[in-house]
Write an enzyme that holds these catalytic residues in place. Structure first.
Site, short mmCIF file in Angstrom:
data_model
loop_
_atom_site.label_atom_id
_atom_site.label_comp_id
_atom_site.label_asym_id
_atom_site.label_seq_id
_atom_site.Cartn_x
_atom_site.Cartn_y
_atom_site.Cartn_z
CB CYS A 72 42.93 19.89 31.29
SG CYS A 72 44.40 20.47 30.41
CG ASN A 82 48.03 17.98 29.87
OD1 ASN A 82 46.95 17.62 29.43
ND2 ASN A 82 48.16 18.97 30.74
CG HIS A 120 43.96 16.07 33.23
ND1 HIS A 120 44.11 15.82 31.89
CD2 HIS A 120 44.62 17.23 33.47
CE1 HIS A 120 44.83 16.79 31.34
NE2 HIS A 120 45.15 17.66 32.29
#
EC number: 2.3.1.180
Length: 323
Positions: free
Chosen positions: A114, A280, A250
């Site tokens: 990520c 996500n 993020h």
């Protein structure tokens, strides 16, 4: 004179299939309300059979090139952040290079889960600052739907697929925070926390494997580390929180986003939030949010932006840039 890596184009791609939270109610012990209350996610996109990490990355890259009025051969390098490349090798970046018809330059992948896009931006910035490249396509692209355990309600409802891209170009600056481009970066990792977020497959097992996560532990690390890395990057850039126009974090979980903003002393009105629509998307989430924020009219030329991310590894970092 200081060479800066300035954004001259941005674009994104989302798969055609949109999956609302309610779809999971038929196969899992979960509800739309349960997912929303714990993550802020309302829907996400899943790649179809004809959509791959490289094809989505290529579409996002084309959109960034179109915005800049550039062709593929105007680009010197492609840096692609992904944990879900089409194949073990070659890199997804070289596949994008071929799909774009880019006959020169070089392309490579970066894998920091990520946090991948932050690491990719930092590397692209170094290529430009060192004079090794004038224009670099920086892409984040993922098909996390292909590494989900569909029986695990704690993970499979959280992730989505997509791609985003920035085109960076070398621009001369005065070496001050008023320059356009990347002003500072901060990268970190700590491999002792590898068991908090990982995929239980790979060449050692002969399987693709599934994503495994200790969500509570990841959350505990996330807010503290994200706020710390953002603060470090801002200090290196010579700017303070009150000068920041937008935080583009993020997009993992709305509670992490809110907690980090609070720790930084910044109101949510100055945070670009897309997690509700995308879930996500790992390394794709920051460029997706930047592209959507630009398309919404939130992000404008001259805006000062801080972006930060944390992912498996653990790996985390931040970038401060002037749009």
């Amino acid at each position: 004179m200081t060479l800066r890596a300035a954004v001259i184009g941005v674009g994104h791609y989302l798969p055609k299939r949109i999956v609302e939270n309610a779809e999971f109610e038929a196969t899992l012990d979960t509800t739309d309300e349960w997912i929303r209350s714990r993550s802020g996610i309302e829907r996400r996109h899943f790649a179809g059979e004809d959509e791959t990490t490289s094809s989505m990355a290529t579409a996002a890259a084309r959109a960034a090139l179109d915005m800049a009025g550039m062709q593929a051969d105007d680009v010197d390098a492609i840096v692609l952040a992904t944990s879900t490349a089409d194949l073990t090798f070659p890199s997804a970046a070289t596949m994008v290079q071929a799909q774009l018809g880019m006959k020169s330059g070089f392309a490579f992948d970066i894998q920091a889960v990520c946090a991948g896009f932050v690491f990719a931006l930092s590397n692209a910035n170094a290529l430009i600052a060192s004079g090794q490249a004038r224009r670099v396509l920086v892409i984040g692209a993922e098909t996390f739907s292909r590494i989900m355990d569909w029986t695990d309600r704690g993970t499979c409802v959280l992730f989505g697929d997509g791609a985003g891209a920035l085109l960076l170009e070398a621009r001369e600056g005065n070496g001050t925070p008023e320059d356009r481009g990347i002003l500072a970066t901060d990268l970190n990792s700590d491999g002792t926390h590898r068991d908090l977020l990982y995929v239980d497959g790979g060449v050692s097992t002969g399987t693709t494997g599934y994503l495994r996560m200790q969500g509570n532990q990841v959350f505990r690390h996330a807010v503290e580390k994200l706020a710390a890395t953002a603060t470090t990057a801002m200090a290196r850039a010579g700017v303070t929180g009150d000068q920041i126009d937008w935080v583009v974090p993020h997009q993992a979980n709305i509670r992490i986003i809110q907690g980090t903003a609070k720790k930084l002393g910044l109101p949510m009105e100055r945070v670009v939030v897309t997690v509700q629509d995308h879930g996500n998307t790992s390394a794709a989430s920051i460029p997706l949010a930047l592209s959507v924020g630009h398309a919404r009219g939130q992000i404008k030329q001259g805006d000062l932006i801080v972006t930060e991310a944390i992912g498996g590894g653990l790996a985390w970092g931040a970038v401060v840039l002037r749009w």
